[in-house]
Design a protein around this motif. Structure first.
Motif, PDB file in Angstrom:
ATOM      1  N   PRO A  11       0.827  -1.209   0.000  1.00  9.61           N
ATOM      2  CA  PRO A  11       0.000   0.000   0.000  1.00  9.61           C
ATOM      3  C   PRO A  11       0.860   1.258   0.000  1.00  9.61           C
ATOM      4  O   PRO A  11       2.054   1.220   0.347  1.00  9.61           O
ATOM      5  CB  PRO A  11      -0.799  -0.114   1.298  1.00  9.61           C
ATOM      6  N   ASP A  12       0.263   2.382  -0.370  1.00 12.80           N
ATOM      7  CA  ASP A  12       0.955   3.665  -0.422  1.00 12.80           C
ATOM      8  C   ASP A  12       1.467   4.078   0.952  1.00 12.80           C
ATOM      9  O   ASP A  12       2.507   4.709   1.073  1.00 12.80           O
ATOM     10  CB  ASP A  12       0.017   4.740  -0.972  1.00 12.80           C
ATOM     11  N   ARG A  13       0.723   3.731   1.991  1.00  9.65           N
ATOM     12  CA  ARG A  13       1.124   4.111   3.353  1.00  9.65           C
ATOM     13  C   ARG A  13       0.920   2.925   4.287  1.00  9.65           C
ATOM     14  O   ARG A  13      -0.092   2.236   4.204  1.00  9.65           O
ATOM     15  CB  ARG A  13       0.288   5.293   3.813  1.00  9.65           C
ATOM     16  N   LEU A  14       1.886   2.691   5.171  1.00  2.00           N
ATOM     17  CA  LEU A  14       1.824   1.546   6.070  1.00  2.00           C
ATOM     18  C   LEU A  14       2.556   1.882   7.364  1.00  2.00           C
ATOM     19  O   LEU A  14       3.563   2.586   7.351  1.00  2.00           O
ATOM     20  CB  LEU A  14       2.478   0.327   5.410  1.00  2.00           C
ATOM     21  N   SER A  15       2.031   1.378   8.481  1.00  2.72           N
ATOM     22  CA  SER A  15       2.629   1.583   9.790  1.00  2.72           C
ATOM     23  C   SER A  15       2.749   0.240  10.505  1.00  2.72           C
ATOM     24  O   SER A  15       1.930  -0.653  10.303  1.00  2.72           O
ATOM     25  CB  SER A  15       1.767   2.527  10.629  1.00  2.72           C
ATOM     26  N   VAL A  16       3.759   0.117  11.378  1.00  2.15           N
ATOM     27  CA  VAL A  16       3.933  -1.105  12.152  1.00  2.15           C
ATOM     28  C   VAL A  16       3.246  -1.019  13.515  1.00  2.15           C
ATOM     29  O   VAL A  16       3.275  -1.985  14.269  1.00  2.15           O
ATOM     30  CB  VAL A  16       5.433  -1.451  12.355  1.00  2.15           C
ATOM     31  N   TYR A  47       5.711   4.580   6.634  1.00  2.00           N
ATOM     32  CA  TYR A  47       6.135   5.237   5.400  1.00  2.00           C
ATOM     33  C   TYR A  47       4.941   5.716   4.607  1.00  2.00           C
ATOM     34  O   TYR A  47       3.825   5.241   4.784  1.00  2.00           O
ATOM     35  CB  TYR A  47       7.003   4.306   4.538  1.00  2.00           C
ATOM     36  N   SER A  48       5.188   6.673   3.711  1.00  3.85           N
ATOM     37  CA  SER A  48       4.208   7.125   2.727  1.00  3.85           C
ATOM     38  C   SER A  48       4.953   7.316   1.412  1.00  3.85           C
ATOM     39  O   SER A  48       5.846   8.169   1.320  1.00  3.85           O
ATOM     40  CB  SER A  48       3.544   8.434   3.147  1.00  3.85           C
ATOM     41  N   TRP A  80       8.295  -2.937  -1.625  1.00  8.32           N
ATOM     42  CA  TRP A  80       7.963  -4.167  -2.345  1.00  8.32           C
ATOM     43  C   TRP A  80       7.672  -5.265  -1.336  1.00  8.32           C
ATOM     44  O   TRP A  80       8.052  -5.176  -0.178  1.00  8.32           O
ATOM     45  CB  TRP A  80       9.108  -4.578  -3.274  1.00  8.32           C
ATOM     46  N   PHE A  81       6.971  -6.292  -1.792  1.00  6.39           N
ATOM     47  CA  PHE A  81       6.709  -7.457  -0.945  1.00  6.39           C
ATOM     48  C   PHE A  81       7.898  -8.407  -1.030  1.00  6.39           C
ATOM     49  O   PHE A  81       8.283  -8.835  -2.116  1.00  6.39           O
ATOM     50  CB  PHE A  81       5.432  -8.179  -1.366  1.00  6.39           C
ATOM     51  N   GLU A  82       8.475  -8.741   0.108  1.00  2.17           N
ATOM     52  CA  GLU A  82       9.636  -9.621   0.141  1.00  2.17           C
ATOM     53  C   GLU A  82       9.285 -11.062  -0.214  1.00  2.17           C
ATOM     54  O   GLU A  82      10.140 -11.804  -0.674  1.00  2.17           O
ATOM     55  CB  GLU A  82      10.299  -9.548   1.514  1.00  2.17           C
ATOM     56  N   ASP A  83       8.024 -11.458  -0.019  1.00  2.00           N
ATOM     57  CA  ASP A  83       7.649 -12.840  -0.319  1.00  2.00           C
ATOM     58  C   ASP A  83       7.551 -13.128  -1.821  1.00  2.00           C
ATOM     59  O   ASP A  83       7.393 -14.263  -2.218  1.00  2.00           O
ATOM     60  CB  ASP A  83       6.348 -13.224   0.393  1.00  2.00           C
ATOM     61  N   VAL A  90       7.968  -3.076  -7.660  1.00  2.00           N
ATOM     62  CA  VAL A  90       8.284  -2.046  -6.679  1.00  2.00           C
ATOM     63  C   VAL A  90       7.265  -0.914  -6.782  1.00  2.00           C
ATOM     64  O   VAL A  90       7.014  -0.407  -7.871  1.00  2.00           O
ATOM     65  CB  VAL A  90       9.709  -1.496  -6.884  1.00  2.00           C
ATOM     66  N   ALA A  91       6.685  -0.522  -5.628  1.00  2.24           N
ATOM     67  CA  ALA A  91       5.782   0.626  -5.587  1.00  2.24           C
ATOM     68  C   ALA A  91       6.625   1.861  -5.286  1.00  2.24           C
ATOM     69  O   ALA A  91       7.371   1.884  -4.318  1.00  2.24           O
ATOM     70  CB  ALA A  91       4.731   0.433  -4.489  1.00  2.24           C
ATOM     71  N   LYS A  92       6.516   2.876  -6.166  1.00  3.20           N
ATOM     72  CA  LYS A  92       7.246   4.121  -5.952  1.00  3.20           C
ATOM     73  C   LYS A  92       6.470   5.276  -6.542  1.00  3.20           C
ATOM     74  O   LYS A  92       5.578   5.078  -7.379  1.00  3.20           O
ATOM     75  CB  LYS A  92       8.652   4.056  -6.536  1.00  3.20           C
ATOM     76  N   ALA A  93       6.767   6.469  -6.073  1.00  4.73           N
ATOM     77  CA  ALA A  93       6.057   7.669  -6.521  1.00  4.73           C
ATOM     78  C   ALA A  93       6.444   7.989  -7.952  1.00  4.73           C
ATOM     79  O   ALA A  93       7.570   7.775  -8.367  1.00  4.73           O
ATOM     80  CB  ALA A  93       6.382   8.856  -5.617  1.00  4.73           C
ATOM     81  N   GLY A  94       5.477   8.547  -8.654  1.00  4.37           N
ATOM     82  CA  GLY A  94       5.776   9.046  -9.989  1.00  4.37           C
ATOM     83  C   GLY A  94       5.554   8.063 -11.026  1.00  4.37           C
ATOM     84  O   GLY A  94       5.675   7.944 -12.083  1.00  4.37           O
TER      85      GLY A  94
END
Length: 94
Positions: A11-16, A47-48, A80-83, A90-94
């Motif tokens: 997702p675009d934003r994630l917290s632990v 992150y966002s 990115w998902f490590e699995d 890879v998810a990245k801006a732009g």
């Protein structure tokens, strides 16, 4: 399982932190790799991607509620998902 965990990018934003609105245990179980300013990091608390920031713990300093203090750092974020292995999208801006 949420719609976000069915995709190939995090997702675009994630917290632990479980108290955060951006916490998602199913996504975290898959393992999320983070690259910040070109370096792979393992100490990211939140992150966002679209806003271009990460939060990292500020040493061993705690707030008055016993939660770790964090610093917000600005810069390009990729996730990115490590699995999914080495060739994960890879998810990245732009």
């Amino acid at each position: 399982m949420t719609d976000q965990t069915k995709t190939d990018t995090p997702p675009d934003r994630l917290s632990v932190h479980p108290k955060s609105a951006h916490f998602d245990v199913e996504v975290l179980k898959r393992g999320v790799g983070i690259r910040f300013k070109g370096k792979q990091r393992t100490d990211i608390e939140e992150y966002s991607i679209s806003e271009g920031w990460v939060r990292v713990q500020a040493g061993k300093t705690m707030d008055r509620h016993g939660n770790p203090l964090t610093l917000k750092l600005n810069g390009p974020v990729e996730a990115w998902f490590e699995d999914l292995g080495e060739d994960a999208p890879v998810a990245k801006a732009g």
